[in-house]
Scaffold this motif. Structure first.
Motif, mmCIF file in Angstrom:
data_model
loop_
_atom_site.group_PDB
_atom_site.id
_atom_site.type_symbol
_atom_site.label_atom_id
_atom_site.label_comp_id
_atom_site.label_asym_id
_atom_site.label_seq_id
_atom_site.Cartn_x
_atom_site.Cartn_y
_atom_site.Cartn_z
ATOM 1 N N ILE A 339 10.906 8.214 -8.759
ATOM 2 C CA ILE A 339 10.053 7.140 -9.030
ATOM 3 C C ILE A 339 9.141 7.520 -9.984
ATOM 4 O O ILE A 339 9.039 7.532 -10.766
ATOM 5 N N GLU A 340 9.013 9.594 -10.030
ATOM 6 C CA GLU A 340 8.160 9.094 -11.433
ATOM 7 C C GLU A 340 8.513 9.500 -12.638
ATOM 8 O O GLU A 340 7.725 9.172 -13.451
ATOM 9 N N TYR A 341 10.114 9.203 -13.279
ATOM 10 C CA TYR A 341 10.611 9.206 -14.648
ATOM 11 C C TYR A 341 9.867 7.365 -14.736
ATOM 12 O O TYR A 341 10.240 7.464 -16.065
ATOM 13 N N LEU A 342 8.929 6.761 -13.899
ATOM 14 C CA LEU A 342 9.142 5.564 -14.474
ATOM 15 C C LEU A 342 7.863 5.383 -15.372
ATOM 16 O O LEU A 342 7.560 4.948 -16.080
ATOM 17 N N ILE A 379 0.933 -5.276 -6.310
ATOM 18 C CA ILE A 379 0.890 -3.991 -6.002
ATOM 19 C C ILE A 379 -0.784 -4.015 -6.114
ATOM 20 O O ILE A 379 -1.133 -2.844 -6.305
ATOM 21 N N GLY A 380 -1.608 -4.676 -5.547
ATOM 22 C CA GLY A 380 -2.696 -4.465 -5.848
ATOM 23 C C GLY A 380 -3.614 -3.445 -4.902
ATOM 24 O O GLY A 380 -4.589 -2.976 -5.213
ATOM 25 N N PRO A 381 -3.071 -3.565 -3.896
ATOM 26 C CA PRO A 381 -3.437 -2.607 -2.619
ATOM 27 C C PRO A 381 -3.071 -0.976 -3.233
ATOM 28 O O PRO A 381 -4.210 -0.013 -3.454
ATOM 29 N N ILE A 382 -1.870 -0.832 -4.131
ATOM 30 C CA ILE A 382 -1.483 0.004 -4.913
ATOM 31 C C ILE A 382 -2.653 0.564 -5.962
ATOM 32 O O ILE A 382 -2.741 1.832 -5.445
ATOM 33 N N THR A 383 -2.518 -0.474 -6.710
ATOM 34 C CA THR A 383 -3.825 -0.112 -7.998
ATOM 35 C C THR A 383 -5.495 0.421 -7.028
ATOM 36 O O THR A 383 -5.873 1.193 -7.674
ATOM 37 N N ARG A 384 -5.764 -0.209 -6.233
ATOM 38 C CA ARG A 384 -7.030 0.357 -5.159
ATOM 39 C C ARG A 384 -7.437 1.713 -4.656
ATOM 40 O O ARG A 384 -7.887 2.250 -5.223
ATOM 41 N N ALA A 385 -5.617 1.969 -4.702
ATOM 42 C CA ALA A 385 -5.635 2.925 -3.437
ATOM 43 C C ALA A 385 -5.419 3.942 -4.882
ATOM 44 O O ALA A 385 -5.529 5.638 -4.827
ATOM 45 N N SER A 386 -4.962 4.356 -5.916
ATOM 46 C CA SER A 386 -5.200 4.840 -7.079
ATOM 47 C C SER A 386 -6.003 5.737 -7.447
ATOM 48 O O SER A 386 -6.308 6.379 -8.264
ATOM 49 N N LYS A 387 -6.897 4.678 -7.303
ATOM 50 C CA LYS A 387 -9.130 5.035 -7.515
ATOM 51 C C LYS A 387 -9.343 5.795 -6.819
ATOM 52 O O LYS A 387 -10.269 6.259 -6.966
ATOM 53 N N CYS A 475 -0.096 6.581 -6.769
ATOM 54 C CA CYS A 475 -0.073 5.248 -7.014
ATOM 55 C C CYS A 475 -0.692 4.535 -7.594
ATOM 56 O O CYS A 475 0.118 3.843 -8.917
ATOM 57 N N ARG A 476 -1.276 6.431 -8.947
ATOM 58 C CA ARG A 476 -1.782 5.711 -10.426
ATOM 59 C C ARG A 476 0.052 5.595 -11.128
ATOM 60 O O ARG A 476 -0.192 4.790 -12.017
ATOM 61 N N ASN A 477 0.946 6.505 -11.227
ATOM 62 C CA ASN A 477 1.880 5.920 -11.837
ATOM 63 C C ASN A 477 2.664 4.868 -11.521
ATOM 64 O O ASN A 477 2.669 4.097 -12.616
ATOM 65 N N LEU A 478 2.410 4.678 -10.397
ATOM 66 C CA LEU A 478 3.339 3.322 -10.278
ATOM 67 C C LEU A 478 2.712 2.127 -10.864
ATOM 68 O O LEU A 478 2.876 1.072 -11.335
ATOM 69 N N LEU A 483 1.769 -2.266 -14.985
ATOM 70 C CA LEU A 483 0.350 -3.148 -16.039
ATOM 71 C C LEU A 483 2.182 -3.231 -17.291
ATOM 72 O O LEU A 483 1.708 -4.071 -17.927
ATOM 73 N N GLU A 484 2.118 -1.939 -17.961
ATOM 74 C CA GLU A 484 2.886 -1.772 -19.116
ATOM 75 C C GLU A 484 3.862 -2.889 -18.424
ATOM 76 O O GLU A 484 4.153 -3.269 -19.924
#
Length: 638
Positions: A339-342, A379-387, A475-478, A483-484
């Motif tokens: 998944i890191e290739y994303l 995926i709002g929870p993923i964005t919040r967890a990345s912080k 979570c930050r990578n996802l 966003l991109e």
């Protein structure tokens, strides 16, 4: 003899537990409180989530490994395994060989990639050399048996135009504080304390209540008088035994002189028994709710984010399409990619239009699955967890347990001195509740992290990478990829809309527009209200075909007498001819001039209009027969 010596050495090696640790273990064993924290429901975390998928497992059928040798005794050989028991492999291959791997890949490529495997060597036949995607392959032998199926076994088929990909991604040659700090002015006034200490205390006192009110507030733990920031300032100003001795000596040697403000303040603080223990317990009491919230909310976001990604259709379509594209470009079938290739997908460009691979990926996903979303909004929870930093979160949870245990000791020290019974009982109940909530936090943290590791294994990540993975980085990578993807998807949608509008304009280019009804805009509420108002006032609407008089002229016509209107209606064509001849005669210029001046022409025009109105008004009122004969004779003379 040897067994007894081993038991004695084991007892010596075991550390003695404190009273607080024993009490804590007793609370853990008898914990029955539901998993609810800060209005957040974690009750869906069951005992199954206690299993750590990364924990080492024995090779034998329930036979534990031998204990390590102790002391200088003889090393015992490991026990022999029964001949009927064969140790199972660490990881299950599930019967996958080279043929089964290609079969699984072929099933994912069924109807999606039109390439062909050449001579069974797992390579895809292509006419041109294409750009390669340098991803890490998901391998069957790196997936533990407990995981079962992964996401790559559940992906839907994705249709990919291989000829277009071969054209777009044909391989070609590449194109190539420091801050300054200002020194603080030191106070020159010194009585007992040094300049720096005295100045710091005087500055802190400006943001604290008066010294006479601080002592009572600390003894009662009154947060309305001393805030949380004030407690930190007091903890930084705790008087040492040396400072207290110097101040008392100076006061005894000069009883007639008052102490300085800083010295008097420290002397007041020194008069409070167990000041440090009181302030730290008070700070823990005020901080606990915020600390619990800061730990529980990221855990809830991570748990919800994992559930969303497991069920998200857009995420699956993106992975499936990207996998099919990569298999064709690389020319070799694989089960999946890491998944890191994303994060590298936006960096890959085609060699024709220089568009990113993400741009083409959006096109393909939108064409194949029109019901997909922009992914980022889901995926709002993923964005919040990345912080959130989950390493600090685990450290804060450990510190919370340590502070709770230390608060029990602080409460014992305070209880030995002057402490109100009501305040003591409140503190006892508070610490008991804190201990239970901390234990629940530890259970929730352990189960959520185990779910996260299972999720990474489900995505095909190797076991050694799962142990090193940090949830906030994953979570930050996802989140950044989503966003991109949303930004690129919006740009692609705008391009498609422009092309559609251009095609519609080309359909009518060069043709006459006859049917105007198609282009009339719909009447708004304001237009309808305006038309009703005009109808009420008797004013015609602007869209009426018959042009009528304006409001003022209509009003003038209505004010005229009925007799005048009737006489006007009785005019005949003969009357109009007589009127026209009279107007021409009366306005006829005396001299003939080829280019009359503008001033005279304007005067004649006014004269003509005035005479016309005069004559018409006269005709409206009516002429006698004698007047008509006179006018006719006058006309004949000209």
């Amino acid at each position: 003899m040897n067994s007894s010596s081993v038991d004695q050495e084991l007892k010596k090696a075991e550390p003695k537990k404190s009273e607080n640790e024993l009490h804590w273990e007793e609370l853990v064993r008898h914990m029955t409180r539901p998993l609810n924290l800060c209005d957040l429901d974690f009750t869906d975390l069951h005992s199954d989530d206690e299993k750590d998928v990364l924990a080492p497992r024995g090779l034998g059928a329930g036979i534990p490994p031998p204990p390590p040798p102790l002391g200088g005794g003889m090393v015992m050989p490991p026990p022999m395994m029964p001949p009927c028991l064969v140790p199972p492999p660490m990881f299950s291959y599930g019967g996958y060989g080279a043929g089964s791997l290609s079969n699984s890949v072929n099933s994912s490529l069924n109807g999606s990639v039109n390439g062909e495997l050449v001579n069974g060597n797992n390579t895809i036949k292509k006419n041109k050399k294409t750009v390669k995607l340098f991803w890490k392959e998901v391998r069957e032998d790196m997936i533990p048996q407990v995981v079962g199926k992964t996401i790559w076994d559940e992906l839907p088929n994705a249709n990919v135009d291989t000829q277009k990909l071969e054209h777009l991604f044909e391989s070609r040659a590449k194109d190539l504080m420091t801050k300054k700090q200002q020194e603080l002015n030191k106070s020159k006034e010194v009585i007992v304390l040094d300049h720096k200490r005295s100045n710091a205390i005087n500055i802190a006192m400006t943001k604290l209540p008066p010294p006479r009110a601080i002592k009572t507030a600390i003894l009662k733990m009154d947060a309305t008088v001393v805030t949380r920031e004030g407690i930190d300032k007091l903890l930084n100003m705790l008087p040492t035994d040396e400072e207290r001795g110097k101040i008392q000596e100076a006061q005894m040697s000069n009883p007639e002189l008052p102490l300085g403000s800083a010295e008097q303040f420290l002397l007041t603080l020194a008069s409070i028994s167990e000041l440090g223990a009181r302030l730290k317990l008070w700070a823990f009491r005020l901080d606990f709710d915020n600390c619990e919230k800061e730990i529980a909310e990221p855990l809830m976001d991570l748990k919800q984010g994992i559930e969303i990604l497991r069920q998200n259709r857009t995420f699956r379509c993106i992975l499936s399409t990207l996998l099919s594209v990569g298999i064709f470009l690389n020319g070799a079938p694989v089960k999946g990619f890491q998944i890191e290739y994303l994060s590298k997908v936006p960096e890959v460009k085609d060699t024709v239009h220089k568009h990113s691979l993400l741009h083409h990926l959006c096109h393909m996903v939108m064409e194949s699955s029109s019901d997909t979303s922009d992914l980022y909004s889901e995926i709002g929870p993923i964005t919040r967890a990345s912080k959130a930093d989950f390493t600090d979160l685990a450290h804060n949870l450990t510190q919370l347990e340590t502070e709770c245990k230390a608060s029990w000791d602080r409460l014992k020290l305070i209880a030995k001195h002057d402490c109100a019974p009501q305040l003591k009982q409140k503190l006892v109940d508070f610490l008991a509740d804190c201990a239970e909530r901390i234990i629940i936090l530890q259970i929730v943290h352990r189960r959520v992290m185990n779910r996260y590791r299972k999720f990474l294994l489900w995505l095909g990540m190797p076991q050694h990478s799962v142990a090193e993975s940090r949830p906030n980085e994953f979570c930050r990578n996802l989140s950044e990829f989503a966003l991109e993807y949303r930004t690129t998807r919006e740009r692609v949608q705008q391009q498609l809309e422009k092309k559609a509008n251009h095609r519609e304009r080309n359909k009518t280019r060069g043709k006459l527009i006859i049917d105007m009804a198609k282009f009339k805009t719909k009447e708004t509420k304001e237009d309808v209200a305006d038309a009703e108002l005009k109808q009420l006032l008797g004013t015609p609407c602007a869209d009426q075909a018959d042009g009528t008089l304006t409001w003022r002229r209509r009003r003038a016509e209505q004010l005229r007498s009925p007799i005048a209107r009737q006489s006007e209606e009785q005019f005949t064509d003969g009357d109009d001819e007589i009127l026209e001849s009279l107007v021409k005669t009366a306005t006829k210029a005396s001299g003939t001039r080829t280019t009359p001046r503008e001033r005279k022409r304007t005067r004649h025009a006014d004269r003509k209009s005035c005479f016309y109105l005069f004559v018409r008004r006269t005709l409206k009122n009516g002429l006698t027969d004698e007047e008509k004969q006179h006018v006719a004779a006058l006309i004949q003379t000209y």
